[in-house]
Design an enzyme around this catalytic site. Structure first.
Site, PDB file in Angstrom:
ATOM      1  NE  ARG A  43     -15.086  12.893  15.821  1.00 52.18           N
ATOM      2  CZ  ARG A  43     -15.196  12.163  14.829  1.00 52.18           C
ATOM      3  NH1 ARG A  43     -15.692  12.393  13.764  1.00 52.18           N
ATOM      4  NH2 ARG A  43     -15.019  10.962  15.244  1.00 52.18           N
ATOM      5  CB  VAL A 127      -5.443  -7.225  -2.968  1.00 54.62           C
ATOM      6  CG1 VAL A 127      -5.915  -8.756  -3.047  1.00 54.62           C
ATOM      7  CG2 VAL A 127      -5.892  -6.379  -3.837  1.00 54.62           C
ATOM      8  CG  ASP A 196     -13.526  -5.870  -0.057  1.00 54.19           C
ATOM      9  OD1 ASP A 196     -12.881  -4.666   0.255  1.00 54.19           O
ATOM     10  OD2 ASP A 196     -13.238  -6.821   0.174  1.00 54.19           O
ATOM     11  CE  LYS A 200      -9.970  -6.623  -0.329  1.00 54.30           C
ATOM     12  NZ  LYS A 200     -10.433  -7.514   0.710  1.00 54.30           N
TER      13      LYS A 200
END
Length: 443
Positions: A43, A127, A196, A200
């Protein structure tokens, strides 16, 4: 050197700010100015707190990447990040990204495209935030043989478990506090369910063992099942509960070289360095045959730390372009098989609510023996009398190392024993100096 930025959220805003405020120093380090030629956003007109020409902002990311020497991707997610990165590479731009989910899912395709077009793909920020970890694995330790990577790579879960350990909070209360402090998202699923950390872990294993490890290869367990009782049980053993990412060289069922990669909560002795990692910090141990044990520690997330790692990569790839060279690409020559969790060797800490009567310990020990699992230590304590006047006790069993399938099958059979009221808790045990002995127990 023309730089395009994809995304202007928390990390992207900080990257843009550093490119602007440190322009002279960055130019001196690269040997040429880094010119920010555009920032792709969803935007326009939104206040972003950056002293930049509004004309730099665009919603046409596809056009932007075709006029840059270096493209920085901090959008996150799989699409449109993947398509934009491939388009940038095809137009001759080197790419810097912090996108661990994309790398874990599509890393080989991105590496192949970068090699085909003679550009760099760098991702230090994917990471452990600002912690220099991937470049040491990819470059500094390339002459050594890494045997194990063990670490805390998600700050949100570490904060939650730390609060449960230090204050006695329950899981839900600790998550709410993490959200209030900005350590956890409104929807913390990716963190607390281990997604998550698993992404990693896949990246770390791929670099450490020169083997393609995909997200689907990583065994994943989150911390939603960790209770206050589990944390207290760990404390009674002189341990702390941490969500660990573990990648290690292993031996397969047929004696072949292999790797195992997993993410799960585990008990660690308080003497271990990782046990002392507090709050939202990250820390990773790397073990190599010649270098020995190395520890990397620091802030693992946040706009500033992540932007620091991104800018380090930008400088590196810009220097490479000026010199007409490429940095190291994918190294997957080893092609080691990734063991399923069932074949991975681990240790268990099992808490059982049992009937307090003669022969209970013998029956429990018999189940472990039937599955080939050796017991290292046992502790038993009396509990208040249960319903119907039945005597109750809590039995804590710590095992020696065994295939995870055997340990899991043992727990399943224990749940079916008449003398076992419930399997109150099961946690894996990790750490080189892991103390499995139960205080006051009988081995």
């Amino acid at each position: 050197m023309k730089v395009a930025l994809l995304g202007c959220g928390v990390v992207g805003t900080e990257v843009a700010r550093l490119l602007t405020t440190q322009a002279d120093e960055l130019a001196a380090r690269v040997g040429a100015p880094l010119e920010l030629v555009g920032i792709a956003v969803r935007r326009l007109g939104r206040e972003r707190g950056l002293p930049l020409d509004p004309a730099l902002f665009t919603t046409d990311a596809e056009e932007l990447v075709t006029r840059a020497d270096v493209v920085v991707e901090v959008i996150g997610g799989i699409e449109p990040a993947r398509s934009l990165m491939l388009r940038a590479i095809e137009h001759g731009a080197s790419v810097v990204t912090a996108n661990k989910a994309l790398l874990a899912a599509e890393g080989p395709a991105l590496y192949e495209a970068a090699a085909e077009h003679g550009v760099d793909l760098y991702y230090e920020a994917s990471v452990a935030g600002a912690i220099p970890l991937l470049r040491p694995l990819r470059e500094s330790l390339v002459g050594d043989r890494v045997t194990r990577v063990l670490g805390i790579v998600n700050g949100t879960t570490n904060y939650v478990l730390d609060q449960m350990d230090s204050t006695g909070m329950g899981f839900a209360e600790a998550v709410e506090q993490a959200q209030a402090l900005g350590y956890a998202e409104a929807d913390p699923t990716a963190d607390v369910e281990g997604f998550d950390a698993a992404a990693k872990a896949a990246i770390l294993a791929s670099l450490a063992f020169h083997t393609r490890v995909a997200l689907d290869d990583v065994h994943r367990e989150g911390i939603t099942g960790v209770s206050a009782a589990d944390v207290r049980a760990a404390q009674a053993q002189g341990c702390v509960v941490k969500l660990l990412a573990i990648a290690e060289r292993s031996t397969g069922p047929g004696g072949e070289d292999a790797v195992s990669v997993r993410v799960h909560p585990a008990m660690m002795p308080r003497e271990h360095q990782l046990a002392g990692v507090r709050g939202a910090f990250n820390a990773v141990f790397v073990e190599a045959e010649a270098a020995g044990e190395l520890m990397f520690y620091g802030p693992g997330a946040g706009g500033g730390p992540t932007a620091s790692a991104v800018l380090g990569d930008v400088v590196a790839v810009a220097r490479n372009r000026r010199a007409g060279v490429r940095g190291p690409g994918e190294s997957a020559y080893a092609e080691l098989p990734v063991l399923p969790m069932d074949d991975t060797v681990t240790r268990y800490h099992v808490r059982l609510d049992v009937a307090d009567k003669p022969g209970v310990l013998a029956q429990v020990a018999g189940v472990f023996a039937a599955h080939g699992v050796s017991i290292e230590a046992v502790q038993q304590r009396q509990e208040p009398t249960g319903p119907g006047g039945r005597g109750r006790a809590v039995l804590v069993v710590v095992t020696h190392s065994a295939p995870d399938a055997a340990l899991s099958a043992t727990v399943d059979e224990l749940e079916d024993l008449e003398i076992v009221d419930s399997v109150a808790g099961v946690l894996r045990v990790e750490g080189h100096e892991a103390r499995a002995e139960a205080k006051g127990g009988v081995a």
